[in-house]
Each structure stands twice: as C-alpha cells, then as structure tokens.
Scaffold this active site. Structure first.
Site, mmCIF file in Angstrom:
data_model
loop_
_atom_site.group_PDB
_atom_site.id
_atom_site.type_symbol
_atom_site.label_atom_id
_atom_site.label_comp_id
_atom_site.label_asym_id
_atom_site.label_seq_id
_atom_site.Cartn_x
_atom_site.Cartn_y
_atom_site.Cartn_z
ATOM 1 C CB SER A 29 49.775 16.044 32.409
ATOM 2 O OG SER A 29 49.207 15.764 33.679
ATOM 3 C CG ASN A 116 54.184 17.507 44.545
ATOM 4 O OD1 ASN A 116 53.444 17.651 43.568
ATOM 5 N ND2 ASN A 116 54.568 18.517 45.313
ATOM 6 C CB THR A 161 89.472 -2.336 10.486
ATOM 7 O OG1 THR A 161 90.507 -2.514 9.509
ATOM 8 C CG2 THR A 161 89.526 -3.500 11.478
ATOM 9 C CG HIS A 162 89.964 1.790 8.692
ATOM 10 N ND1 HIS A 162 90.200 2.985 9.330
ATOM 11 C CD2 HIS A 162 90.804 0.891 9.271
ATOM 12 C CE1 HIS A 162 91.154 2.827 10.240
ATOM 13 N NE2 HIS A 162 91.530 1.553 10.226
ATOM 14 C CB SER A 283 60.506 2.328 -5.176
ATOM 15 O OG SER A 283 60.361 3.452 -6.012
ATOM 16 C CE LYS A 289 65.780 0.879 -4.318
ATOM 17 N NZ LYS A 289 65.761 2.337 -4.104
ATOM 18 C CG ASN A 291 63.497 0.716 -0.892
ATOM 19 O OD1 ASN A 291 64.470 0.488 -1.626
ATOM 20 N ND2 ASN A 291 62.507 1.501 -1.250
ATOM 21 C CD GLU A 296 66.297 2.293 4.360
ATOM 22 O OE1 GLU A 296 66.801 3.274 3.812
ATOM 23 O OE2 GLU A 296 65.338 1.656 3.872
ATOM 24 C CE1 TYR A 323 55.942 17.353 40.099
ATOM 25 C CE2 TYR A 323 54.963 19.494 40.531
ATOM 26 C CZ TYR A 323 55.087 18.370 39.729
ATOM 27 O OH TYR A 323 54.378 18.282 38.571
ATOM 28 C CD GLN A 328 51.672 18.283 33.850
ATOM 29 O OE1 GLN A 328 51.126 18.222 34.941
ATOM 30 N NE2 GLN A 328 51.246 19.080 32.891
ATOM 31 C CE LYS A 331 53.598 12.344 34.669
ATOM 32 N NZ LYS A 331 54.471 13.508 35.052
#
Ligand code: ARG
Length: 463
Positions: A29, A116, A161-162, A283, A289, A291, A296, A323, A328, A331
């Site tokens: 690891s 551990n 709303t909506h 773009s 463009k 963006n 995003e 353990y 492991q 992480k």
C-alpha cells in the site's frame, strides 16, 4: 522461491520462501499510504515517549528513536527517501529505515504496538488535520457568500419552483440559502471530528498488550480527546472515515447544486451572471464559446465523492472483527474524498467574489413570469376576499394579461377591476417587485431588511 537476505521482511521469521513478486505488488500500500508519513512519525514518537515514560525504553533509546524519526521525516519532505514496495507500507518503510540508521533501538519501537492500531491511529490523525483544513475552506466560502449577499440584499431576481418563475426573491436571500447549506456542512464536519478524535493506540493487534502502557499519556501527547474503549473495535472501526465521506458527499451535493445554478445563470438564456474568463475555457471548434468548466467540473466531481462513500460502506459491510486486510482499501476512497472536497471548496470560494452580476437581467426575468400574482391574491385577502376566491380571480387576471401580452403591473385599474371589485388604486404598490419582496418581512423571509438581519446573525454566530 528462496528467501533473499537483501530483501528481508520485518515479519518473515516463520516464512520459508519469499513472497512472489505479484503478491508483493498486490498487497503493498506504500504507493498511496506514504502520504501518512507525518502522522505515522508523530504517532511513533508519542508511542516511544510513552514507552520511555513507563520504563520499557531507556532514555537513550528514546532519544535515538526520536532523532532518527525526525531525520527520516526531513528526508521524506526533501524527497530524499526511497520508498520500497518490498517493505509493503508506510509503517514498515519508516521502521526499517529507522533500524538501518540507529540500530537495535529502532527494533524496539514496535514494542506493545501493531500495525493494526498504528494505521488506525495514523488515519485518525490525518483526517483530523484534513477536517480542520476543510472547515477553513468552508468558512472562506461562507464569508464570500455573506459578503455578496450583503452587497445584493435588495437585488431582485425571480425565485423558481419547478424551474418556473414563482415569486420574486432577493439575490441576497438566494445566496443565504446556499450559506445555510454550508453552515450545516460545517456542523457535520465538526460532529464527525469528535468521533475521529479518539485514539486506537494500545489496542495493538486486537487484544491489547502485555506491557504496562499508559494510553492516556499517549493520547495526551497526540491531542486525542479520549482513548478507544475496546481494543477489538479500535482496530476494526472505520465509521469515522465513512462519516467523513458522508459529510463530504453532502458538501459535494450542495456544491453541485450551486454549480448547476451558476451554469444556468451564466447561459445566454438567463444572463444573470458572467463568470470571469479565468474560470472558463473555450471550444476547439466553436470560436464564440466560453464554457463554465469550473462549476461543471465541481458538479461532475460530486459523483466521485458519493462513490467514495459507497466504496467505504461496502468495504465494511459484513467484515468480522477485528482487523482484516480489507481495511487497507479504506485509504484511496478517503484520500480521494479529502482531495476532491478541498479542491472544489477552494475554487467555489474563489469564484463567488469574482461573479459579475447582471442585475437588470435578473429584474427583467422576475417581471416575465407573473411572479407577483400571489401578492395580488394576498392583497384581495387583505380586502376581505377568501383566499380560494382570490386565487381564482387572480388566475383569471393572469390569463387576461397573458392574452394582452402584459405583466400584471401593466394592467390598468379598470382592467384589474374586472376580476374583483375590491381592487383599488393602491394595488399597484403590491404588484411591483420591490413591493413583493419588501412585504415578506419576517425571519427567514426574502425582504432586504431580513437578509441584512440574517447576515448579522450569521456573522455573530461566527460561521
Ligand atoms: N497497510 C496496512 C493497512 O493499511 C497496515 C496494517 C497491516 N496490518 C496487518 N496485520 N497486515 O491496513
């Protein structure tokens, strides 16, 4: 495969053959847990100090261990440390190097300890620091929202709303809604911190240790509020990481919602805000463009943090005590959640003060969708009409206005009177955007006066 004395494992006394290269790579690891090195060293120094205190280590041994660990830390910081996959993880890399440097005293560091309880301690120390950093980013973002809300306390925009125009609201009020989200997030992080701040050390492998350890002393050295009550639980519990990922997921869900609104508002169709060029990209084919990549990407990155949470929940589900090597795998999702939430909060906090607002476009949009219709109904109610009848009368007035291509505020008194005889010349005060927002003047309402009062309360609460 015979054992290679050049590649001696710290645990291979009972083994008669070397680990296969594939197993070594599969079980290691260190490539990702090396980021815990500061916390690992801090935990080791405290453990050694406690061993010295209770007489398991001599002063000389402790002094050599501490100096050796500090040198190793400096080497790692300076990029002068060779991490070895053969040594599996951050813990054994550091311990092996310590013994190389200081000799037999290094071999005594692990007395009364296991990887551990060591790894569980490292993770908690690491996460406690990261939570404090993240709370700092939340505070910066909250401050930016309060400042902008104060500046735009009386700016009117359509409330939706909506995603249909509903009623006028102040832009400051809208920003304070975001602020509420982040304030709850802050509280959740601090709640989680309390459960992170518990020390597993002393649990050793799973059952505790035969040495006369003083866990309270080690906890004090490491700034832990308490010690874990049960050794089996101490080495197996990863609730703290799950809780953090849950809090981080909610932060990301909130940021994704704010980002979505910024993206909508920055579109030509809304035109409420302009994101400065430094937060955007272009773009490769469409020259016109610009963006909104930053919001995003924040919206997109919310997916991975929710994924990290699900990974950890699934990792722990069905695991027996105590353990297991499965742990492991805690992480990478945790580190990913920490990194992602920090980067997103940081950029969000930078973007808020940089927003360029088009308040005229907001006001125009608020006028477009008959957003003051409820105000007209409330006006009729104040003149004695029952709310349901008022609703119906205003519905008819809106239908008339749509056909006439006008806003309610543009209808003459005579035109309005067709729908209710109680309508008087004072009606036009309630049909303006300002009249509408000013009238919602109670705690939690959108009136500029309430926005300013809410900001004051938030500032004096310190978040
Ligand atoms: N690298 C391990 C982990 O992250 C450390 C603990 C290993 N313990 C063991 N008994 N193999 O979980």
């Amino acid at each position: 495969m015979t054992k290679d004395p050049q590649n001696k494992k710290l645990w291979d006394g009972r083994f008669s053959e070397a680990t296969s290269a594939a197993v070594e790579a599969f079980t290691a690891s260190v490539t990702f847990d090396k980021r815990l090195f500061r916390h690992d060293i801090r935990g080791s120094i405290a453990h050694a100090q406690m061993l010295r205190q209770v007489g398991v280590l001599s002063l000389d041994e402790y002094t050599a261990i501490e100096a050796g660990l500090r040198e190793i830390e400096a080497d790692i910081e300076a990029g002068k440390f060779d991490w070895s996959v053969a040594l599996e993880d951050v813990h054994m890399n550091i311990e092996a190097r310590l013994t190389e440097r200081i000799g037999v005293a290094g071999k005594k560091l692990h007395t009364g300890r296991s990887r551990n309880d060591q790894v569980a301690t490292d993770m908690r120390l690491y996460l406690r620091d990261e939570i404090d950093t993240i709370v700092g980013f939340v505070d910066v973002a909250c401050e930016a929202l309060l400042d902008l809300a104060e500046q735009e306390a009386a700016t009117v925009m359509p409330g939706f709303t909506h995603l249909q125009v509903a009623q006028p609201v102040t832009f400051g009020h809208h920003l304070l809604a975001w602020h509420e989200n982040l304030r709850r997030d802050r509280g959740r992080l601090l709640d989680c911190r309390a459960r992170v701040n518990v020390m597993p050390l002393g649990a050793a492998a799973l059952a505790g240790t035969t040495y006369p350890i003083d866990r309270t002393y080690t906890a004090q050295l490491l700034g832990f509020a308490t010690v874990a009550e049960n050794s089996l639980d101490a080495v197996s519990d990863r609730d703290f990481a799950i809780e953090f990922c849950a809090a981080a997921s909610l932060i990301m869900v909130h940021l994704s919602r704010f980002s979505e609104e910024l993206i909508l508002w920055a579109s030509a169709q809304f035109g409420f805000v302009n994101l400065p060029d430094r937060f955007c990209t272009g773009s490769s084919i469409m020259p016109q463009k610009k963006n909104p990549d930053v919001p995003e990407l924040i919206r997109g990155k919310s997916g991975r943090v929710c994924g990290d949470l699900v990974s950890l929940l699934t990792l722990m589900k069905g695991q027996p005590l105590a353990y297991n090597k499965d742990n492991q795998e805690d992480k990478e999702p945790l580190f990913d959640a920490v990194d992602t939430v920090k980067a997103c909060l940081d950029l969000f906090g930078q973007m808020i003060p940089a927003l360029q607002l088009n308040c005229d476009a907001m006001a125009r949009a608020a006028l477009q969708g008959y957003s003051t219709a409820t105000d007209l109904a409330d006006y009729l109610v104040r003149k004695g009409v029952a709310f349901r009848d008022a609703h119906d009368a205003v519905g008819k007035a809106v239908g008339f206005a749509i056909k006439a291509g006008k806003d309610l505020s543009q209808l003459s008194l005579a035109e309005l009177k067709q729908f209710s005889s109680v309508i008087d010349a004072d009606v036009h005060n309630v049909l303006t955007l300002e009249g509408s927002v000013n009238a919602r003047n109670h705690i939690g309402g959108t009136a500029p006066e309430q926005v300013r009062a809410a900001i004051k309360r938030a500032r004096s609460a310190g978040s």
